[in-house]
Design a protein around this motif. Structure first.
Motif, PDB file in Angstrom:
ATOM      1  N   ARG A  42      42.050  34.323  46.725  1.00  0.00           N
ATOM      2  CA  ARG A  42      41.055  35.398  46.796  1.00  0.00           C
ATOM      3  C   ARG A  42      41.410  36.394  47.902  1.00  0.00           C
ATOM      4  N   ARG A  43      41.762  35.884  49.051  1.00  0.00           N
ATOM      5  CA  ARG A  43      42.091  36.774  50.163  1.00  0.00           C
ATOM      6  C   ARG A  43      43.332  37.605  49.848  1.00  0.00           C
ATOM      7  N   GLY A  44      44.310  36.968  49.220  1.00  0.00           N
ATOM      8  CA  GLY A  44      45.525  37.699  48.864  1.00  0.00           C
ATOM      9  C   GLY A  44      45.250  38.810  47.873  1.00  0.00           C
ATOM     10  N   ALA A  45      44.354  38.547  46.917  1.00  0.00           N
ATOM     11  CA  ALA A  45      44.008  39.569  45.928  1.00  0.00           C
ATOM     12  C   ALA A  45      43.317  40.750  46.589  1.00  0.00           C
ATOM     13  N   LEU A  46      42.351  40.467  47.456  1.00  0.00           N
ATOM     14  CA  LEU A  46      41.634  41.548  48.129  1.00  0.00           C
ATOM     15  C   LEU A  46      42.559  42.322  49.071  1.00  0.00           C
ATOM     16  N   ARG A  47      43.440  41.597  49.743  1.00  0.00           N
ATOM     17  CA  ARG A  47      44.371  42.264  50.660  1.00  0.00           C
ATOM     18  C   ARG A  47      45.305  43.200  49.899  1.00  0.00           C
ATOM     19  N   ALA A  48      45.855  42.721  48.787  1.00  0.00           N
ATOM     20  CA  ALA A  48      46.771  43.558  47.999  1.00  0.00           C
ATOM     21  C   ALA A  48      46.035  44.754  47.412  1.00  0.00           C
ATOM     22  N   TRP A  49      44.811  44.548  46.979  1.00  0.00           N
ATOM     23  CA  TRP A  49      44.007  45.643  46.430  1.00  0.00           C
ATOM     24  C   TRP A  49      43.797  46.727  47.480  1.00  0.00           C
ATOM     25  N   ARG A  50      43.372  46.330  48.656  1.00  0.00           N
ATOM     26  CA  ARG A  50      43.113  47.309  49.718  1.00  0.00           C
ATOM     27  C   ARG A  50      44.395  48.029  50.142  1.00  0.00           C
ATOM     28  N   ALA A  51      45.472  47.292  50.250  1.00  0.00           N
ATOM     29  CA  ALA A  51      46.702  47.855  50.808  1.00  0.00           C
ATOM     30  C   ALA A  51      47.485  48.693  49.811  1.00  0.00           C
ATOM     31  N   ASP A  52      47.483  48.282  48.531  1.00  0.00           N
ATOM     32  CA  ASP A  52      48.469  48.837  47.609  1.00  0.00           C
ATOM     33  C   ASP A  52      47.906  49.588  46.419  1.00  0.00           C
ATOM     34  N   ALA A  53      46.635  49.390  46.074  1.00  0.00           N
ATOM     35  CA  ALA A  53      46.103  49.997  44.841  1.00  0.00           C
ATOM     36  C   ALA A  53      46.242  51.511  44.850  1.00  0.00           C
ATOM     37  N   GLY A  54      45.969  52.140  45.984  1.00  0.00           N
ATOM     38  CA  GLY A  54      46.020  53.593  46.063  1.00  0.00           C
ATOM     39  C   GLY A  54      47.409  54.175  45.962  1.00  0.00           C
ATOM     40  N   ARG A  55      48.431  53.343  46.087  1.00  0.00           N
ATOM     41  CA  ARG A  55      49.805  53.823  45.992  1.00  0.00           C
ATOM     42  C   ARG A  55      50.292  53.889  44.551  1.00  0.00           C
TER      43      ARG A  55
END
Length: 313
Positions: A221-234
């Protein structure tokens, strides 16, 4: 029967129908709509955004009106209302076909038959299969499973919760139009602009819900949220970005990177840089995550429909 219960029972029946029956080989309602939209395009096409917007309005608006008329006609009968919602849900969701295609490619890769996997890949996504090795094909499948979980399942349920049968049909119409004319080919660069932008708007809530549910249903769960916050906008797509990033984090893999579409190479940002490279077995893991997300989306959408009904009362 209250409208919220009609949607809950009908949507559940429609998802069950998709699970048991999948898509018909001939005469699928989405294919019928596609042929009608193609006929409208042949009449209206001009290399102009305004004519493309008219095409979008006629086709998507027609689907919404058809759904509204049908829903009003069966409203006196709770049984008929549930049946109509069930048929509409079955017609617009495509979770089982998505799973079947992904698993077919996965089995070919597991057997070492890369050529068979390359031949099958165009049934799932628009990548150039000849430019991909086994791991590249697996990555393409995982990315397609993630994106299509939003487009083919969750987004439809969200709009069904909001608008009933018209919402279900309207969302699928918009999504289909984007696939037909929303790409950046010379013919559709201007004509398909309205369809592409409307699909971005219609897909926004379903994509975010898919990303949330992937985090909830995934192993990290933490990895999913972290990747979403960090990379989705790119990601170049405002809706594929959150979904693919969340799936990447939930599965612990890296997605994105260099892609090839019909000879055109794109260099996209890597999603979840901390993850490992995608392997063949990750296809099945992505499929199972997609199934869990779809079931959760049904529950969330049904609950949202109840909340919307209560607020309107």
């Amino acid at each position: 029967m209250r409208a919220d219960r009609v949607f809950a029972y009908g949507a559940a029946a429609g998802l069950l129908g998709d699970l048991l029956l999948g898509d018909p080989r001939r005469g699928h309602p989405v294919a019928v709509f596609g042929r009608a939209a193609g006929a409208v395009e042949r009449v209206l096409w001009r290399d102009h955004r305004g004519w493309g917007a008219l095409h979008t309005a006629v086709c998507a608006g027609g689907a919404v009106v058809l759904g509204a008329v049908a829903q009003k006609a069966v409203r006196p009968s709770p049984t008929a209302s549930v049946a109509l919602t069930g048929v509409a849900t079955w017609a617009v969701v495509g979770g089982t076909s998505l799973v079947r295609e992904a698993r077919t490619i996965g089995r070919a890769l597991e057997a070492g038959d890369v050529e068979a996997a390359r031949e099958r890949l165009p049934h799932l996504c628009g990548r150039d299969p000849q430019a991909l090795d086994a791991d590249g094909i697996a990555r393409a499948v995982v990315e397609s499973v993630a994106e299509n979980t939003s487009d083919a399942v969750v987004g439809a349920l969200v709009w069904g919760a909001v608008g009933g049968v018209p919402g279900l049909l309207g969302f699928r119409a918009v999504n289909t139009l984007d696939a037909m004319v929303g790409h950046k080919s010379p013919r559709h660069r201007r004509y398909g602009w309205a369809s592409a932008r409307l699909d971005d708007v219609a897909g926004w809530p379903g994509a975010r819900l898919t990303a949330v549910l992937a985090a909830v249903a995934g192993n990290d769960r933490r990895g999913a949220l972290r990747a979403w916050r960090a990379d989705a906008g790119r990601h170049p797509s405002p809706n594929a970005g959150p979904v693919e990033a969340s799936f990447a984090g939930a599965l612990g893999v890296r997605l994105g990177g260099t892609l090839s579409y019909a000879g055109r190479v794109e260099h996209r940002p890597v999603l979840n840089q901390e993850g490992r490279s995608v392997e063949v077995q990750d296809i099945e893991r992505a499929v199972r995550l997609s199934r869990r997300v779809g079931l959760l989306a049904l529950g969330v959408s049904a609950a949202a429909r109840v909340a919307l009904k209560a607020r309107a009362s």
